[in-house]
Write an enzyme that holds these catalytic residues in place. Structure first.
Site, PDB file in Angstrom:
ATOM      1  CE  LYS A  56      -3.997  -1.684   2.663  1.00 24.95           C
ATOM      2  NZ  LYS A  56      -5.004  -1.494   1.625  1.00 24.95           N
TER       3      LYS A  56
ATOM      4  CG  ASP B 205      -7.614  -4.708   7.212  1.00 24.35           C
ATOM      5  OD1 ASP B 205      -8.791  -4.360   6.974  1.00 24.35           O
ATOM      6  OD2 ASP B 205      -6.920  -5.362   6.400  1.00 24.35           O
TER       7      ASP B 205
ATOM      8  CG  ASP C  34      -3.922  -4.028  -0.348  1.00 30.26           C
ATOM      9  OD1 ASP C  34      -4.064  -4.423   0.830  1.00 30.26           O
ATOM     10  OD2 ASP C  34      -4.032  -2.839  -0.690  1.00 30.26           O
TER      11      ASP C  34
ATOM     12  NE  ARG D  96     -11.097  -9.475  -2.174  1.00 33.50           N
ATOM     13  CZ  ARG D  96     -11.442  -8.541  -3.062  1.00 33.50           C
ATOM     14  NH1 ARG D  96     -11.769  -8.871  -4.293  1.00 33.50           N
ATOM     15  NH2 ARG D  96     -11.464  -7.275  -2.721  1.00 33.50           N
TER      16      ARG D  96
END
Ligand code: BES
Ligand code: ZN
Ligand code: ZN
Length: 509
Positions: free
Chosen positions: A291, A302, A361, A365
């Site tokens: 990032k 997160d 990144d 999921r």
């Protein structure tokens, strides 16, 4: 480390708000300011001081506004906080939650130790207030407002009270009794939310997958009906949880799957089993697809979805809800390193489906897909996952609202109902075929990123592929989970999702 978060106690009591001694009396004011209200009575006692600040334009009785007055010995409390409640007809638990949070938030700043809350008193009978719901909302708000995250500030204890005693007061004992019903629930959920805020705020050098798992076990040990087991990297490998392992392999701290199980007493075969799944990336650097540096420190948040699940299951178990619940929290640290997973890798997930990694990144999921498929294997339906999943969701809905997607309309509806009750806002977004198509890979079953558009929807569509028959919904809390705190006095996590999930489970029974 100075572990000294403010302690708040909330009680309800029959008394006279004008004679009770207190450091602060917070009184709700409707914008109509008419009729036979308690505020009018207060105004009389103060010799028209309330009228005066209104006429001067120093106080507008809108939700979110307040004004401090000094009683000068005219009533029992030293200070008075007028708290705006907006229009009478619009009063909802959410408005009272905010008012209570404003009141205790001011109390912290004023170092007021005793606070009398009179926020419910002038609610018109025509609004048919459910006093238990009112008591719950005020208690939850009071807990929220009194929270400060200062365990790493050496001088913190000197700057604010160690303990705040808040009392909901009414002259009518039957009202007090009804308020108390919701108060006990509100204390449990309010405390669970602050617990979640504390954990979410802790930085990544303190909370990693291993220490988070230890924290979950510690929590479960102290609560009846709650069990916690943890799958370590060897057990994850044995179960072929390739998604969680892939994301975790770039960090010196190995990944974990935290499995919390709540079984109510008297649960039978027909008691439904709900699966709550929460993303707990303890730090998301982006991995090899690193990032940009700006704002990267926020990626300690997160883990907020996983922590919301931890807080919710704490509340669910302490409330002794009559539903079986699994709380599944896959946790990893997404780091670049020699061991990291790479763009181009093909990962075989727990379900057997393969995923081509196109961007490391898009890691949330990859850990969720294993945990969701595992939840279904454990017999959960419905399954609700919560995750700070996509920046796209923040672009779509802003920082205060979560996106909700799913494969069952009624389930989404139930989440919307919980949202309306708690004031934790959600908005329904699609995740059907057109988005699933965007996630198909040319070299594996799926790829982990979609095209340029609809990022929140393609992420959810990806997750939908790991559910077979179960009813499933996904709540993307990237906005409120990471940036939700915005304008409150307590910077950091707002613990979004704890009350939403608890209320959702509560209404399932
Ligand atoms: N944790 C982030 C999502 C996020 C970003 C949450 C900003 C809150 C604020 C997630 O893992 C991520 O990086 N998602 C990518 C997905 C993309 C690579 C398809 C994103 O949203 O940019
Ligand atoms: Zn990411
Ligand atoms: Zn992430």
């Amino acid at each position: 480390m100075a572990k000294s978060l403010i302690h708040i106690s909330v009680k309800a009591q029959k008394d006279d708000i004008f004679t009770m001694p207190a450091d602060l009396l917070a009184i709700g004011v409707f914008s109509e300011f008419d009729g036979k209200s308690l505020v009018k009575a207060l105004d009389k006692k103060l010799g028209g001081a309330v009228e005066k600040v209104r006429n001067l334009g120093d106080f507008e009785a809108k939700a979110g506004k307040s004004c401090l007055l000094y009683s000068g010995g005219k009533i029992g409390a030293k200070r008075i906080l007028l708290v705006g409640l907006g229009k009478r007809k619009d009063v909802k638990p959410d408005v009272l939650w905010k008012a209570a949070s404003l009141a205790t938030g001011k109390a912290v700043g004023l170092k007021a130790k005793s606070v009398v809350l009179s926020l419910h008193t002038d609610i018109p009978a025509s609004a048919k207030p459910d006093m238990a719901a009112v008591g719950q909302a005020i208690t939850e708000g009071a807990c929220f407002g009194a929270f400060r995250y200062d365990e790493y500030m050496s001088e913190a204890a000197k700057k604010r009270p160690a303990k705040i005693n808040a009392v909901l007061v009414d002259a009518d004992l039957s009202v007090v009794t009804r308020l108390r019903k919701g108060l006990s629930t509100g204390l449990i959920t309010g405390q669970a939310q602050n617990y979640a805020r504390t954990l979410a705020n802790r930085p990544a050098n303190v909370i990693n997958p291993v220490t988070l798992a230890a924290e979950a076990q510690k929590m479960a040990r102290n609560i009846v009906g709650l069990r916690c087991s943890v799958l370590d990297e060897k057990q994850l490998a044995a179960k072929k949880m390739g998604g969680i392992l892939a994301v975790g392999q770039g960090s010196v701290t190995p990944p974990r799957l935290i499995v919390l199980q709540y079984t109510p007493t008297g649960a039978g075969k027909n008691t439904p089993t709900v699966g709550l799944v929460g993303k707990a990336i303890t730090f998301d650097s982006g991995g090899i697809s690193l990032k940009p540096g700006d704002g990267m420190q926020d990626m300690k948040f997160d883990k907020s979805g996983g922590i919301a699940v931890l807080g919710a299951i704490q509340a669910i178990a302490r409330l002794k809800l009559k539903v079986k619940v699994y709380g599944l929290i896959p946790s990893a640290e997404n780091m670049p390193g020699t061991g990291s997973y790479r763009p181009g890798d093909i990962v075989t997930t727990f379900s057997g489906k393969t995923v081509e990694i196109q961007n490391t990144d898009a890691e949330g999921r990859m850990i969720l897909c294993d945990a969701i498929a595992y939840a279904e294997k454990l017999g959960c339906s419905p399954i609700v996952d919560m995750a700070t999943l996509t920046g796209a969701c923040v672009v779509a809905l802003g920082q205060k609202r979560a996106g909700v997607m799913g494969n069952d309309e009624r389930l989404v509806e139930r989440l919307k109902e919980a949202s309306a009750k708690t004031g934790e806002r959600v908005w329904h977004l699609p995740c059907d075929d057109e988005f699933v198509d965007a996630m198909k890979s040319k070299i594996a079953d799926l790829k982990n990123i979609g095209g340029k558009w609809g990022g929140a929807c393609t992420a959810a569509a990806f997750l939908s592929q790991f559910v077979e028959k179960a009813k499933w919904a996904h709540v993307d809390i990237a906005g409120p989970g990471v940036w939700g705190a915005g304008e409150t006095d307590a910077p950091g996590s707002v613990g979004f999702g704890v009350r939403l999930l608890t209320s959702f489970v509560q209404d399932l029974k």
